[in-house]
Design a protein around this motif. Structure first.
Motif, PDB file in Angstrom:
ATOM      1  N   MET A  71       0.419  -1.399   0.676  1.00  0.00           N
ATOM      2  CA  MET A  71      -0.140   0.263  -0.126  1.00  0.00           C
ATOM      3  C   MET A  71       1.218   1.738  -0.549  1.00  0.00           C
ATOM      4  O   MET A  71       0.608   2.269  -0.836  1.00  0.00           O
TER       5      MET A  71
ATOM      6  N   LEU B 152       2.805   1.477  -3.103  1.00  0.00           N
ATOM      7  CA  LEU B 152       1.136   1.943  -4.808  1.00  0.00           C
ATOM      8  C   LEU B 152       0.821   3.289  -4.374  1.00  0.00           C
ATOM      9  O   LEU B 152       0.654   3.621  -4.921  1.00  0.00           O
ATOM     10  N   SER B 153       1.137   3.916  -2.716  1.00  0.00           N
ATOM     11  CA  SER B 153       0.558   4.798  -1.933  1.00  0.00           C
ATOM     12  C   SER B 153       1.795   6.017  -2.964  1.00  0.00           C
ATOM     13  O   SER B 153       1.072   7.641  -3.945  1.00  0.00           O
TER      14      SER B 153
ATOM     15  N   PRO C 285      -1.420   5.724  -6.672  1.00  0.00           N
ATOM     16  CA  PRO C 285      -2.510   5.519  -5.639  1.00  0.00           C
ATOM     17  C   PRO C 285      -4.184   4.897  -6.199  1.00  0.00           C
ATOM     18  O   PRO C 285      -4.756   4.903  -5.118  1.00  0.00           O
TER      19      PRO C 285
ATOM     20  N   SER D 200      -4.679   2.765  -8.061  1.00  0.00           N
ATOM     21  CA  SER D 200      -5.022   1.608  -8.604  1.00  0.00           C
ATOM     22  C   SER D 200      -5.743   0.391  -8.318  1.00  0.00           C
ATOM     23  O   SER D 200      -6.415   1.263  -6.917  1.00  0.00           O
TER      24      SER D 200
ATOM     25  N   TYR E  48      -5.040  -0.920  -4.498  1.00  0.00           N
ATOM     26  CA  TYR E  48      -4.860  -0.116  -3.365  1.00  0.00           C
ATOM     27  C   TYR E  48      -5.914   0.396  -2.438  1.00  0.00           C
ATOM     28  O   TYR E  48      -5.341  -0.280  -1.399  1.00  0.00           O
TER      29      TYR E  48
ATOM     30  N   ASN F 276      -5.591  -1.095   1.176  1.00  0.00           N
ATOM     31  CA  ASN F 276      -6.223   0.064   2.681  1.00  0.00           C
ATOM     32  C   ASN F 276      -7.064  -0.916   3.567  1.00  0.00           C
ATOM     33  O   ASN F 276      -6.745  -0.667   5.080  1.00  0.00           O
TER      34      ASN F 276
END
Length: 182
Positions: A118, A121-122, A126, A128, A131, A135
Motif C-alpha cells: 500500500m 502504491l501510494s 494510488p 490502482s 490500493y 487499505n
C-alpha cells in the motif's frame, strides 16, 4: 541434499497455502471485498478446502473459524512431516504450539506485506484497484496508529511505524514467546 530440497518444498507449499488461508480469514474479518483480483485469486486457490470445511464448522459472527482452523491444520501437518523427515521424536502438542505461532507469524506477514504494498502504491499509483483492498485490509493496524500519530506536513508516518512494529513482533516477540512456551 534430497532432505534439504524436500524440506524446502514442504515449507514453500504449506507456507503459501497457510498464507492464502490467513489472507482469506483476514479479508473476511476486515470485511474486505473479494470482488478484486487479490480476493478472486485467494478464493480460487482456497475454495477446495474452505467450502467442505464450512459444512462442518460454521462462522461465528465475522470470524470464519473454518478458514482459521484450516490454516492451523496446514501448519500442524507441515511440522508433523518435518519432524518425521528429521527423524525426531513425535510430539503432537509441540506441533500444535508450533502451528499456533506459525499462523500468528503468517498473520503478521499478511499485514506487513499489505502495508508495504500500500505504501509503495501510494507513491507510484494510488488509484490502482488493489490500493483500496490493501487499505481496507491494513486498516485494523493503521487506523489506531493514525489516531495517535498525526500527519506531519501532510506526510502519514503510520505505515512506517506499523512496518517497524510488525517486524519487531515477527522477529522478537513471537520467537521469544515461542521459545518460552516451547
Amino acid at each position: 541434499m534430497l532432505h534439504n530440497m524436500t524440506t524446502f518444498l514442504l515449507n514453500a507449499a504449506f507456507g503459501i497455502l497457510t498464507f492464502l488461508l490467513v489472507l482469506r480469514f483476514l479479508m473476511q474479518w476486515t470485511r474486505t471485498s473479494f470482488q478484486n483480483p487479490l480476493g478472486q485469486m485467494t478464493m480460487a486457490l482456497t475454495d477446495f478446502m474452505v467450502k467442505p470445511a464450512r459444512k462442518i464448522i460454521r462462522p461465528v459472527r465475522q470470524w470464519d473459524l473454518s478458514t482459521l482452523l484450516l490454516a492451523l491444520l496446514m501448519q500442524i501437518v507441515l511440522f508433523a512431516l518435518l519432524t518425521v523427515l528429521a527423524g525426531a521424536p513425535v510430539s503432537p502438542v509441540f506441533w500444535v504450539w508450533q502451528a499456533v505461532f506459525g499462523v500468528l507469524g503468517q498473520m503478521v506477514d499478511v499485514f506487513f506485506y499489505a502495508i508495504l504494498l500500500m505504501a509503495i502504491l501510494s507513491w507510484v499509483n494510488p488509484y490502482s484497484p488493489i490500493y483500496g483492498v490493501l487499505n481496507q485490509l491494513s486498516s485494523p493496524i493503521l487506523d489506531p496508529l493514525r489516531r495517535v500519530l498525526p500527519a506531519i506536513q501532510g506526510f502519514d508516518f503510520s505505515a512506517l511505524v506499523a512496518l517497524l512494529l510488525l517486524q519487531m513482533i515477527s522477529r522478537i516477540v513471537l520467537p521469544g514467546l515461542a521459545a518460552s512456551i516451547l
